[in-house]
Design a protein around this motif. Structure first.
Motif, PDB file in Angstrom:
ATOM      1  N   TRP A   1       9.969   2.538  -0.088  1.00 46.22           N
ATOM      2  CA  TRP A   1       9.224   1.374  -0.559  1.00 46.22           C
ATOM      3  C   TRP A   1       9.010   0.349   0.553  1.00 46.22           C
ATOM      4  O   TRP A   1       7.939  -0.259   0.656  1.00 46.22           O
ATOM      5  N   HIS A   2      10.017   0.174   1.412  1.00 46.33           N
ATOM      6  CA  HIS A   2       9.909  -0.840   2.472  1.00 46.33           C
ATOM      7  C   HIS A   2       8.713  -0.596   3.382  1.00 46.33           C
ATOM      8  O   HIS A   2       8.146  -1.543   3.937  1.00 46.33           O
TER       9      HIS A   2
ATOM     10  N   PHE B   1      -0.652  10.683  -6.815  1.00 45.59           N
ATOM     11  CA  PHE B   1      -0.725   9.315  -7.331  1.00 45.59           C
ATOM     12  C   PHE B   1      -1.478   9.251  -8.667  1.00 45.59           C
ATOM     13  O   PHE B   1      -1.201   8.375  -9.485  1.00 45.59           O
ATOM     14  N   ASP B   2      -2.401  10.165  -8.877  1.00 43.74           N
ATOM     15  CA  ASP B   2      -3.155  10.170 -10.139  1.00 43.74           C
ATOM     16  C   ASP B   2      -2.351  10.760 -11.295  1.00 43.74           C
ATOM     17  O   ASP B   2      -2.594  10.421 -12.460  1.00 43.74           O
TER      18      ASP B   2
ATOM     19  N   ASP C   1       0.842  -1.199   0.000  1.00 45.18           N
ATOM     20  CA  ASP C   1       0.000   0.000   0.000  1.00 45.18           C
ATOM     21  C   ASP C   1       0.878   1.251   0.000  1.00 45.18           C
ATOM     22  O   ASP C   1       1.452   1.615   1.030  1.00 45.18           O
ATOM     23  N   PRO C   2       1.017   1.928  -1.160  1.00 44.27           N
ATOM     24  CA  PRO C   2       1.848   3.141  -1.231  1.00 44.27           C
ATOM     25  C   PRO C   2       1.362   4.267  -0.329  1.00 44.27           C
ATOM     26  O   PRO C   2       2.132   5.167   0.003  1.00 44.27           O
TER      27      PRO C   2
ATOM     28  N   LEU D   1       0.822   4.131   2.732  1.00 48.35           N
ATOM     29  CA  LEU D   1       1.368   4.035   4.089  1.00 48.35           C
ATOM     30  C   LEU D   1       2.458   5.074   4.355  1.00 48.35           C
ATOM     31  O   LEU D   1       2.338   5.841   5.303  1.00 48.35           O
ATOM     32  N   PRO D   2       3.523   5.153   3.540  1.00 51.18           N
ATOM     33  CA  PRO D   2       4.479   6.232   3.787  1.00 51.18           C
ATOM     34  C   PRO D   2       3.978   7.589   3.333  1.00 51.18           C
ATOM     35  O   PRO D   2       4.272   8.615   3.963  1.00 51.18           O
ATOM     36  N   PHE D   3       3.187   7.624   2.250  1.00 51.52           N
ATOM     37  CA  PHE D   3       2.809   8.919   1.688  1.00 51.52           C
ATOM     38  C   PHE D   3       1.726   9.633   2.488  1.00 51.52           C
ATOM     39  O   PHE D   3       1.558  10.847   2.349  1.00 51.52           O
ATOM     40  N   SER D   4       1.021   8.915   3.340  1.00 48.16           N
ATOM     41  CA  SER D   4       0.082   9.611   4.224  1.00 48.16           C
ATOM     42  C   SER D   4       0.848  10.499   5.211  1.00 48.16           C
ATOM     43  O   SER D   4       0.320  11.485   5.719  1.00 48.16           O
ATOM     44  N   ARG D   5       2.101  10.165   5.434  1.00 50.11           N
ATOM     45  CA  ARG D   5       2.983  10.998   6.269  1.00 50.11           C
ATOM     46  C   ARG D   5       3.703  12.044   5.418  1.00 50.11           C
ATOM     47  O   ARG D   5       3.838  13.200   5.812  1.00 50.11           O
ATOM     48  N   LEU D   6       4.159  11.631   4.223  1.00 53.61           N
ATOM     49  CA  LEU D   6       4.936  12.531   3.366  1.00 53.61           C
ATOM     50  C   LEU D   6       4.074  13.605   2.706  1.00 53.61           C
ATOM     51  O   LEU D   6       4.529  14.726   2.484  1.00 53.61           O
TER      52      LEU D   6
END
Length: 203
Positions: free
Chosen positions: A81-82, A38-39, A19-20, A22-27
Motif C-alpha cells: 500500500w505504501h 482490479f475489475d 494509485d494502486p 504503481l506497485p501492481f504494474s510491477r507485480l
C-alpha cells in the motif's frame, strides 16, 4: 453567499497521491491481466469496505476463498500500500497549511482505512496540522452517505452552511451539498485557489 468559517479537506488525490497501479504494474506486468485483477478481484468496491471499517484480514480471507489462485496478489494490496501513496501534492498542501497559518478553521474528512491513514500521518506530517480528522473506518460511515457529514459537523462544532468542503469526487461533493455544506470539486491547486477566492478566501 454565506461567509465560510470552516474549511474541510479530503485527503486522497487532494493532498496525497493514490494509485494502486504503481506497485501492481510491477507485480502484474501484463496490462490486460492487471485490469482484470482490479475489475474482478481487488475491486474499488472491495477496497471501499476497508474504508468502512472491515479489517484487512477479513477482506483478504474473503477474496482468497473466492480466488485462491490470486492469494499472493490479494495480500500484496495491503503489503504494498505504501507504494500506492508515493508523494504529496505540494501545491495543495501549501494551500492547506497557508489557510491554517492564516487562522482559518481547517479539518479533514476522509474515506480511509484506520491503519493506512495512521501510516500516512506518520509519513506526511502535514496531515497532523489541521484541527482534526474524521476517518470513515473509525466511525463505520462513508462518503457520500449523509451520516458522515453530520457526524463531522457534530464532532467539530461546524455550521454546515458556513462550511466549505474540498473533494476530488463529484459524488462526495454532491453528498456534502445535500448535507447543507458548500462544496467544490478538486481538480488542481490553481483551480482550488480560484474557488477559494470566489468564497472570499485568499489562498
Amino acid at each position: 453567499m454565506t461567509e465560510i468559517r470552516h474549511i474541510v479537506f479530503d485527503i486522497g488525490r487532494v493532498l496525497i497521491h493514490y494509485d494502486p497501479d504503481l506497485p501492481f504494474s510491477r507485480l502484474i506486468p501484463d496490462a490486460e491481466e492487471r485490469k482484470w485483477f482490479f475489475d474482478n478481484v481487488c475491486t474499488h468496491d472491495w477496497n471501499l469496505e476497508q474504508d468502512r471499517g472491515r479489517t484487512w484480514a477479513e477482506a483478504e480471507a474473503l477474496l482468497i476463498g473466492e480466488y485462491p489462485g490470486h492469494a499472493e496478489n490479494i495480500r500484496n494490496f495491503r503489503r504494498h500500500w505504501h507504494e500506492m501513496v508515493p508523494h504529496a501534492y505540494d501545491d495543495s498542501v501549501a494551500i492547506m497549511v497557508g489557510l491554517i497559518e492564516a487562522g482559518h478553521d481547517v479539518t479533514m474528512l476522509t474515506n480511509f482505512a484506520s491503519d493506512t491513514l495512521a501510516e500516512a500521518r506518520q509519513r506526511f506530517d502535514f496531515l497532523n496540522r489541521p484541527r482534526g480528522v474524521t476517518v470513515s473506518a473509525d466511525i463505520r460511515q462513508i462518503k457520500p452517505d449523509r451520516a458522515i457529514y453530520d457526524h463531522h459537523v457534530a464532532a467539530f462544532g461546524l455550521e454546515p452552511s458556513a462550511t466549505l468542503f474540498i473533494d476530488d469526487s463529484q459524488k462526495n461533493v454532491d453528498g456534502a451539498r445535500a448535507a447543507g455544506w458548500q462544496s467544490v470539486l478538486f481538480t488542481d491547486a490553481e483551480t482550488l485557489k480560484t474557488d477559494l477566492e470566489r468564497y472570499g478566501i485568499r489562498a
